[in-house]
Scaffold this motif. Structure first.
Motif, PDB file in Angstrom:
ATOM      1  N   VAL A  37       0.869  -1.172   0.000  1.00 45.08           N
ATOM      2  CA  VAL A  37       0.000   0.000   0.000  1.00 45.08           C
ATOM      3  C   VAL A  37       0.906   1.221   0.000  1.00 45.08           C
ATOM      4  N   ARG A  38       0.663   2.127  -0.936  1.00 43.66           N
ATOM      5  CA  ARG A  38       1.411   3.387  -0.999  1.00 43.66           C
ATOM      6  C   ARG A  38       0.516   4.482  -0.424  1.00 43.66           C
ATOM      7  N   ILE A  39       1.066   5.257   0.509  1.00 45.25           N
ATOM      8  CA  ILE A  39       0.289   6.244   1.255  1.00 45.25           C
ATOM      9  C   ILE A  39       0.972   7.603   1.190  1.00 45.25           C
ATOM     10  N   ARG A  40       0.178   8.651   1.127  1.00 38.71           N
ATOM     11  CA  ARG A  40       0.696  10.020   1.304  1.00 38.71           C
ATOM     12  C   ARG A  40       0.385  10.402   2.746  1.00 38.71           C
ATOM     13  N   LEU A  41       1.426  10.694   3.528  1.00 37.85           N
ATOM     14  CA  LEU A  41       1.263  11.115   4.922  1.00 37.85           C
ATOM     15  C   LEU A  41       1.658  12.570   5.061  1.00 37.85           C
ATOM     16  N   GLN A  42       0.831  13.330   5.736  1.00 38.18           N
ATOM     17  CA  GLN A  42       1.131  14.732   6.020  1.00 38.18           C
ATOM     18  C   GLN A  42       0.914  14.977   7.499  1.00 38.18           C
ATOM     19  N   THR A  43       1.821  15.706   8.106  1.00 37.21           N
ATOM     20  CA  THR A  43       1.646  16.195   9.462  1.00 37.21           C
ATOM     21  C   THR A  43       1.442  17.694   9.365  1.00 37.21           C
ATOM     22  N   LEU A  44       0.366  18.174   9.983  1.00 39.46           N
ATOM     23  CA  LEU A  44       0.014  19.589   9.916  1.00 39.46           C
ATOM     24  C   LEU A  44       0.089  20.197  11.310  1.00 39.46           C
ATOM     25  N   ASP A  45       0.551  21.451  11.390  1.00 34.42           N
ATOM     26  CA  ASP A  45       0.588  22.136  12.681  1.00 34.42           C
ATOM     27  C   ASP A  45      -0.762  22.779  12.971  1.00 34.42           C
ATOM     28  N   GLU A  46      -0.846  23.514  14.074  1.00 36.29           N
ATOM     29  CA  GLU A  46      -2.130  24.084  14.492  1.00 36.29           C
ATOM     30  C   GLU A  46      -2.683  25.118  13.525  1.00 36.29           C
ATOM     31  N   GLU A  47      -1.832  25.697  12.666  1.00 33.17           N
ATOM     32  CA  GLU A  47      -2.310  26.639  11.646  1.00 33.17           C
ATOM     33  C   GLU A  47      -2.624  25.951  10.315  1.00 33.17           C
ATOM     34  N   GLY A  48      -2.466  24.642  10.262  1.00 28.59           N
ATOM     35  CA  GLY A  48      -2.742  23.904   9.033  1.00 28.59           C
ATOM     36  C   GLY A  48      -1.578  23.858   8.069  1.00 28.59           C
ATOM     37  N   ARG A  49      -0.405  24.316   8.500  1.00 26.17           N
ATOM     38  CA  ARG A  49       0.789  24.269   7.645  1.00 26.17           C
ATOM     39  C   ARG A  49       1.406  22.879   7.693  1.00 26.17           C
ATOM     40  N   GLU A  50       1.847  22.406   6.555  1.00 21.42           N
ATOM     41  CA  GLU A  50       2.491  21.100   6.493  1.00 21.42           C
ATOM     42  C   GLU A  50       3.883  21.185   7.126  1.00 21.42           C
ATOM     43  N   VAL A  51       4.133  20.346   8.130  1.00 24.10           N
ATOM     44  CA  VAL A  51       5.436  20.316   8.781  1.00 24.10           C
ATOM     45  C   VAL A  51       6.167  19.001   8.530  1.00 24.10           C
ATOM     46  N   GLN A  52       5.476  18.042   7.938  1.00 21.80           N
ATOM     47  CA  GLN A  52       6.105  16.779   7.566  1.00 21.80           C
ATOM     48  C   GLN A  52       5.328  16.192   6.397  1.00 21.80           C
ATOM     49  N   HIS A  53       6.077  15.553   5.483  1.00 23.70           N
ATOM     50  CA  HIS A  53       5.476  14.958   4.291  1.00 23.70           C
ATOM     51  C   HIS A  53       6.276  13.696   3.981  1.00 23.70           C
ATOM     52  N   ALA A  54       5.586  12.598   3.679  1.00 24.57           N
ATOM     53  CA  ALA A  54       6.268  11.362   3.314  1.00 24.57           C
ATOM     54  C   ALA A  54       5.366  10.529   2.420  1.00 24.57           C
ATOM     55  N   LEU A  55       5.983   9.724   1.567  1.00 27.32           N
ATOM     56  CA  LEU A  55       5.263   8.779   0.720  1.00 27.32           C
ATOM     57  C   LEU A  55       5.787   7.371   1.005  1.00 27.32           C
ATOM     58  N   PRO A  56       5.312   6.743   2.096  1.00 33.42           N
ATOM     59  CA  PRO A  56       5.787   5.396   2.403  1.00 33.42           C
ATOM     60  C   PRO A  56       5.053   4.334   1.593  1.00 33.42           C
ATOM     61  N   THR A  57       5.725   3.217   1.361  1.00 39.77           N
ATOM     62  CA  THR A  57       5.126   2.020   0.797  1.00 39.77           C
ATOM     63  C   THR A  57       5.254   0.947   1.865  1.00 39.77           C
ATOM     64  N   ILE A  58       4.130   0.376   2.280  1.00 35.19           N
ATOM     65  CA  ILE A  58       4.164  -0.597   3.362  1.00 35.19           C
ATOM     66  C   ILE A  58       3.667  -1.959   2.884  1.00 35.19           C
ATOM     67  N   LEU A  59       4.212  -2.997   3.483  1.00 37.06           N
ATOM     68  CA  LEU A  59       3.816  -4.366   3.193  1.00 37.06           C
ATOM     69  C   LEU A  59       2.681  -4.740   4.138  1.00 37.06           C
ATOM     70  N   VAL A  60       1.600  -5.289   3.590  1.00 35.49           N
ATOM     71  CA  VAL A  60       0.434  -5.639   4.401  1.00 35.49           C
ATOM     72  C   VAL A  60      -0.062  -7.021   4.020  1.00 35.49           C
ATOM     73  N   PRO A  61      -0.741  -7.706   4.955  1.00 37.85           N
ATOM     74  CA  PRO A  61      -1.369  -8.983   4.594  1.00 37.85           C
ATOM     75  C   PRO A  61      -2.536  -8.726   3.647  1.00 37.85           C
ATOM     76  N   ALA A  62      -2.756  -9.642   2.730  1.00 40.23           N
ATOM     77  CA  ALA A  62      -3.863  -9.507   1.783  1.00 40.23           C
ATOM     78  C   ALA A  62      -5.079 -10.256   2.294  1.00 40.23           C
ATOM     79  N   ARG A  63      -6.247  -9.793   1.895  1.00 40.94           N
ATOM     80  CA  ARG A  63      -7.478 -10.511   2.240  1.00 40.94           C
ATOM     81  C   ARG A  63      -7.477 -11.868   1.555  1.00 40.94           C
TER      82      ARG A  63
END
Length: 68
Positions: A37-63
């Motif tokens: 699963v490829r995910i876009r992760l954003q961390t936002l501060d109290e004003e809504g400004r992006e303070v962290q950004h990452a595009l991780p790819t994680i291994l997950v069990p399948a249904r």
């Protein structure tokens, strides 16, 4: 793995929120009991400004019930 990892410093006591968006889901062709699963992760501060950004790819069990 993680692509596009960027961050800014925060002060102690900062209030943050995390936003995650699934970009892609892919079942492994060689090991059908798992996928990635490829995910876009954003961390936002109290004003809504992006303070962290990452595009991780994680291994997950399948249904295995045929629904995924």
């Amino acid at each position: 793995g993680v692509d596009e990892l960027r961050w800014q410093a925060l002060r102690e006591g900062s209030r943050i929120r995390i936003r995650a968006e699934v970009l892609e889901v892919r079942r492994s062709k060689s090991r059908t009991d798992r996928g990635t699963v490829r995910i876009r992760l954003q961390t936002l501060d109290e004003e809504g400004r992006e303070v962290q950004h990452a595009l991780p790819t994680i291994l997950v069990p399948a249904r295995t019930d045929g629904s995924g």
